[in-house]
Scaffold this motif. Sequence first.
Motif, PDB file in Angstrom:
ATOM      1  N   PHE A   1      63.578 -11.605  64.792  1.00  0.00           N
ATOM      2  CA  PHE A   1      63.931 -10.211  65.097  1.00  0.00           C
ATOM      3  C   PHE A   1      65.143 -10.143  66.033  1.00  0.00           C
ATOM      4  CE2 PHE A   1      63.373  -6.801  68.289  1.00  0.00           C
ATOM      5  CZ  PHE A   1      63.644  -5.713  67.488  1.00  0.00           C
ATOM      6  N   VAL A   2      65.116 -10.928  67.107  1.00  0.00           N
ATOM      7  CA  VAL A   2      66.238 -10.919  68.048  1.00  0.00           C
ATOM      8  C   VAL A   2      67.507 -11.412  67.358  1.00  0.00           C
ATOM      9  CG1 VAL A   2      67.146 -11.906  70.189  1.00  0.00           C
ATOM     10  CG2 VAL A   2      64.756 -11.190  70.067  1.00  0.00           C
ATOM     11  N   GLY A   3      67.385 -12.431  66.524  1.00  0.00           N
ATOM     12  CA  GLY A   3      68.542 -12.926  65.794  1.00  0.00           C
ATOM     13  C   GLY A   3      69.140 -11.881  64.878  1.00  0.00           C
ATOM     14  N   ALA A   4      68.269 -11.101  64.188  1.00  0.00           N
ATOM     15  CA  ALA A   4      68.763 -10.060  63.274  1.00  0.00           C
ATOM     16  C   ALA A   4      69.479  -8.951  64.035  1.00  0.00           C
ATOM     17  CB  ALA A   4      67.595  -9.488  62.470  1.00  0.00           C
ATOM     18  N   ILE A   5      68.933  -8.542  65.190  1.00  0.00           N
ATOM     19  CA  ILE A   5      69.583  -7.505  65.989  1.00  0.00           C
ATOM     20  C   ILE A   5      70.945  -7.998  66.473  1.00  0.00           C
ATOM     21  CG2 ILE A   5      69.465  -6.162  68.121  1.00  0.00           C
ATOM     22  CD1 ILE A   5      67.606  -5.126  65.984  1.00  0.00           C
ATOM     23  N   GLY A   6      71.006  -9.245  66.920  1.00  0.00           N
ATOM     24  CA  GLY A   6      72.276  -9.794  67.382  1.00  0.00           C
ATOM     25  C   GLY A   6      73.320  -9.861  66.276  1.00  0.00           C
ATOM     26  N   TYR A   7      72.886 -10.165  65.069  1.00  0.00           N
ATOM     27  CA  TYR A   7      73.823 -10.303  63.943  1.00  0.00           C
ATOM     28  C   TYR A   7      74.410  -8.954  63.535  1.00  0.00           C
ATOM     29  CZ  TYR A   7      75.637 -11.794  59.408  1.00  0.00           C
ATOM     30  OH  TYR A   7      76.451 -12.064  58.340  1.00  0.00           O
ATOM     31  N   TRP A   8      73.572  -7.889  63.511  1.00  0.00           N
ATOM     32  CA  TRP A   8      74.029  -6.551  63.093  1.00  0.00           C
ATOM     33  C   TRP A   8      74.184  -5.611  64.290  1.00  0.00           C
ATOM     34  CZ3 TRP A   8      70.182  -8.649  59.554  1.00  0.00           C
ATOM     35  CH2 TRP A   8      70.707  -8.993  58.305  1.00  0.00           C
ATOM     36  N   LEU A   9      74.559  -6.143  65.441  1.00  0.00           N
ATOM     37  CA  LEU A   9      74.542  -5.364  66.675  1.00  0.00           C
ATOM     38  C   LEU A   9      75.457  -4.147  66.626  1.00  0.00           C
ATOM     39  CD1 LEU A   9      73.352  -5.236  69.513  1.00  0.00           C
ATOM     40  CD2 LEU A   9      75.243  -6.652  70.303  1.00  0.00           C
ATOM     41  N   GLN A  10      76.739  -4.334  66.335  1.00  0.00           N
ATOM     42  CA  GLN A  10      77.667  -3.208  66.373  1.00  0.00           C
ATOM     43  C   GLN A  10      77.389  -2.162  65.297  1.00  0.00           C
ATOM     44  OE1 GLN A  10      80.059  -2.812  68.938  1.00  0.00           O
ATOM     45  NE2 GLN A  10      79.916  -0.752  68.067  1.00  0.00           N
ATOM     46  N   PRO A  11      77.099  -2.551  64.038  1.00  0.00           N
ATOM     47  CA  PRO A  11      76.756  -1.517  63.050  1.00  0.00           C
ATOM     48  C   PRO A  11      75.529  -0.691  63.454  1.00  0.00           C
ATOM     49  CG  PRO A  11      77.271  -3.582  61.955  1.00  0.00           C
ATOM     50  CD  PRO A  11      77.225  -3.893  63.414  1.00  0.00           C
ATOM     51  N   LEU A  12      74.525  -1.332  64.055  1.00  0.00           N
ATOM     52  CA  LEU A  12      73.346  -0.593  64.509  1.00  0.00           C
ATOM     53  C   LEU A  12      73.713   0.355  65.642  1.00  0.00           C
ATOM     54  CD1 LEU A  12      70.632  -3.430  64.462  1.00  0.00           C
ATOM     55  CD2 LEU A  12      70.696  -1.399  63.001  1.00  0.00           C
ATOM     56  N   ALA A  13      74.548  -0.101  66.571  1.00  0.00           N
ATOM     57  CA  ALA A  13      74.967   0.770  67.680  1.00  0.00           C
ATOM     58  C   ALA A  13      75.752   1.969  67.164  1.00  0.00           C
ATOM     59  CB  ALA A  13      75.804  -0.032  68.678  1.00  0.00           C
ATOM     60  N   ASP A  14      76.614   1.740  66.166  1.00  0.00           N
ATOM     61  CA  ASP A  14      77.357   2.861  65.576  1.00  0.00           C
ATOM     62  C   ASP A  14      76.419   3.853  64.913  1.00  0.00           C
ATOM     63  OD1 ASP A  14      79.670   1.622  66.410  1.00  0.00           O
ATOM     64  OD2 ASP A  14      80.074   0.679  64.468  1.00  0.00           O
ATOM     65  N   TRP A  15      75.415   3.349  64.209  1.00  0.00           N
ATOM     66  CA  TRP A  15      74.476   4.219  63.489  1.00  0.00           C
ATOM     67  C   TRP A  15      73.642   5.064  64.449  1.00  0.00           C
ATOM     68  CZ3 TRP A  15      68.914   3.512  62.552  1.00  0.00           C
ATOM     69  CH2 TRP A  15      68.424   4.424  61.617  1.00  0.00           C
ATOM     70  N   LEU A  16      73.304   4.509  65.620  1.00  0.00           N
ATOM     71  CA  LEU A  16      72.505   5.236  66.611  1.00  0.00           C
ATOM     72  C   LEU A  16      73.373   6.105  67.526  1.00  0.00           C
ATOM     73  CD1 LEU A  16      69.941   2.464  67.633  1.00  0.00           C
ATOM     74  CD2 LEU A  16      69.476   4.532  66.318  1.00  0.00           C
ATOM     75  N   ARG A  17      74.687   6.123  67.275  1.00  0.00           N
ATOM     76  CA  ARG A  17      75.629   6.939  68.037  1.00  0.00           C
ATOM     77  C   ARG A  17      75.828   6.420  69.458  1.00  0.00           C
ATOM     78  NH1 ARG A  17      73.804  13.148  66.387  1.00  0.00           N
ATOM     79  NH2 ARG A  17      73.586  12.789  64.143  1.00  0.00           N
ATOM     80  N   TYR A  18      75.725   5.116  69.629  1.00  0.00           N
ATOM     81  CA  TYR A  18      76.043   4.483  70.899  1.00  0.00           C
ATOM     82  C   TYR A  18      77.076   3.371  70.669  1.00  0.00           C
ATOM     83  CZ  TYR A  18      71.881   6.880  72.607  1.00  0.00           C
ATOM     84  OH  TYR A  18      70.960   7.832  72.941  1.00  0.00           O
ATOM     85  N   PRO A  19      78.220   3.716  70.083  1.00  0.00           N
ATOM     86  CA  PRO A  19      79.190   2.666  69.727  1.00  0.00           C
ATOM     87  C   PRO A  19      79.757   1.934  70.934  1.00  0.00           C
ATOM     88  CG  PRO A  19      80.176   4.841  69.496  1.00  0.00           C
ATOM     89  CD  PRO A  19      78.711   5.066  69.730  1.00  0.00           C
ATOM     90  N   ASP A  20      79.775   2.586  72.102  1.00  0.00           N
ATOM     91  CA  ASP A  20      80.341   1.970  73.304  1.00  0.00           C
ATOM     92  C   ASP A  20      79.322   1.142  74.080  1.00  0.00           C
ATOM     93  OD1 ASP A  20      82.754   3.219  72.731  1.00  0.00           O
ATOM     94  OD2 ASP A  20      82.210   5.019  73.880  1.00  0.00           O
ATOM     95  N   HIS A  21      78.061   1.175  73.633  1.00  0.00           N
ATOM     96  CA  HIS A  21      77.019   0.456  74.383  1.00  0.00           C
ATOM     97  C   HIS A  21      76.119  -0.337  73.438  1.00  0.00           C
ATOM     98  CE1 HIS A  21      77.968   2.305  78.232  1.00  0.00           C
ATOM     99  NE2 HIS A  21      78.050   3.472  77.609  1.00  0.00           N
ATOM    100  N   PRO A  22      76.661  -1.264  72.656  1.00  0.00           N
ATOM    101  CA  PRO A  22      75.803  -2.092  71.798  1.00  0.00           C
ATOM    102  C   PRO A  22      74.880  -2.996  72.614  1.00  0.00           C
ATOM    103  CG  PRO A  22      78.044  -2.948  71.822  1.00  0.00           C
ATOM    104  CD  PRO A  22      78.093  -1.630  72.518  1.00  0.00           C
ATOM    105  N   GLU A  23      75.254  -3.247  73.878  1.00  0.00           N
ATOM    106  CA  GLU A  23      74.419  -4.117  74.714  1.00  0.00           C
ATOM    107  C   GLU A  23      73.030  -3.511  74.945  1.00  0.00           C
ATOM    108  OE1 GLU A  23      76.744  -1.451  77.535  1.00  0.00           O
ATOM    109  OE2 GLU A  23      77.116  -2.544  75.667  1.00  0.00           O
ATOM    110  N   TYR A  24      72.926  -2.165  74.914  1.00  0.00           N
ATOM    111  CA  TYR A  24      71.615  -1.543  75.066  1.00  0.00           C
ATOM    112  C   TYR A  24      70.645  -2.080  74.014  1.00  0.00           C
ATOM    113  CZ  TYR A  24      73.738   2.116  78.061  1.00  0.00           C
ATOM    114  OH  TYR A  24      74.386   2.808  79.059  1.00  0.00           O
ATOM    115  N   LEU A  25      71.120  -2.186  72.777  1.00  0.00           N
ATOM    116  CA  LEU A  25      70.252  -2.633  71.680  1.00  0.00           C
ATOM    117  C   LEU A  25      69.819  -4.082  71.872  1.00  0.00           C
ATOM    118  CD1 LEU A  25      71.774  -0.096  70.436  1.00  0.00           C
ATOM    119  CD2 LEU A  25      71.384  -1.194  68.232  1.00  0.00           C
ATOM    120  N   LEU A  26      70.749  -4.946  72.285  1.00  0.00           N
ATOM    121  CA  LEU A  26      70.405  -6.355  72.465  1.00  0.00           C
ATOM    122  C   LEU A  26      69.415  -6.529  73.606  1.00  0.00           C
ATOM    123  CD1 LEU A  26      70.881  -9.220  71.491  1.00  0.00           C
ATOM    124  CD2 LEU A  26      72.790  -9.384  73.117  1.00  0.00           C
TER     125      LEU A  26
END
Length: 490
Positions: free
Chosen positions: A95-120
């Motif tokens: 799970f952690v590996g998958a989030i790290g791999y798609w980190l920026q696209p997920l952050a863009d989708w959640l409307r937090y493009p400037d804070h992808p670190e929140y997701l990780l």
Amino acid sequence: MNPLRQLVSQTAIYGLSSIIGRFLNYLLVPLYTYTFSAGEYGVVSEFYAYAGFFAVLLVFGLETGYFRFRQKAEYDADAVYHNAQSFLTIANLAFVGAIGYWLQPLADWLRYPDHPEYLLWFACILALDAFTALPFARLRAENRAWRFAGIKMTEIFVTIALNLFFLLACPKLVSLWPDAPLAELYDSNMGVGYIFIANLAASVFKSMLLLPQLRAIPFRLDWRILAPINRYSLPMVVIGFAGMVNEMLDRAILKIMLPYDLQTNLKMLGIYGACYKLSILMSLFVQAFRYAGEPFFFSYAGRADAKRTYALVMQYFVIAGVFIFLLVTLYIDLFKYFIGEEFRAGLPVVPILLLANLLLGIYVNLSVWYKLSDRTGLGAWVSLAGAALTVALNIWWIPLWGYVGSAWATFACYFFMVCLSWLLGQRFYPVAYPLGKLAVYVALGLTLYFGNRHLLETYAWNPWLSGSLGLAIYLAVVAVFDLRPLLRRR
């Protein structure tokens, strides 16, 4: 020890640690709501709503499966534990590996493009919490409530200390000594990100405290053991996920469903999230009961008086739950100061959410029918039906009534699930619950609540006087009709 007394003592330990610990953690709400705007706090509410869903998915229902299969003679309790823990370790690393791999696209989708670190950061928090779920379950199964409570309390103290350090101490220290090394490390623009960092550090520390339960665990994936456990446990994922839909969906979709601009929607979400915290006492009570009740229900199931005991547990649970409802609602003028003034516009949802959580606790009591009859699949359908109702009502009511519609949707969902679960329970595992007495206590609580409002709004009574009068009446009724007969029997 008398089984009811054992359940009460275990609930007291879990409850005391949860109430003290979570109450201390709850004191962070004033810190957050007086430090951040409603829109900023809305970000925190949204992420913790997502966390609730993944917390269920990443444990795969194996807590309940562990309780069930460790009791079966044909399975070795240690083998069940080792296989389940190995499975959780692999799944959460993936799970952690998958989030790290798609980190920026997920952050863009959640409307937090400037804070992808929140997701990780959140992915790591969730994985660590799931990784430690079975060690905590083992402590519960072995009746090691004090160790369980001690680790939970320590985690909360670390979380609080780090929040105070990042949000209060660091800004003052940096302003006093701007040339100190701390000034280079501290980022004043991080904002709510420091809340996530504090939680991540506390999760790491909790994992270290659980090393005695984690070390020397042989890596095992024996599908002769895992297959039946997963068949039993995976419906619990559906049940738990549906429960999260009922509990968390409102905060997850308010940002999208409210008919305002993004910043206003986040502000409304922040107000609702803060007022949701005022129902924390009921949530803590239900959580503490669930911790103690689940192993109790399984271990007591084979006894001749099991069903009579379950009925008594339900009775005293409702009595205590109505007391908590009255304590918060009758003294709401005190509890409201735990949130900033900007957030108090949402206070009308607090009684609704308290009643909704009381219904959730009743449902937890009723859930023995599918757990003890091994009909977890049917229990999953009950939860799915409740989740579908929650989704439909939120989509319908949020545009009409805002976050108040979300609160009523939560109440309606749990009421529906209680009714449906009771009907199915009477078919597959009938327990003679004292429905008349339960209804009387709930009706008495509502009468005292509305009577208190009438005294305040019509006759301008002192809120402390009217609240104390209502609480005294309830306690007197309980003493006469339940505590006194119980003492006589003893």
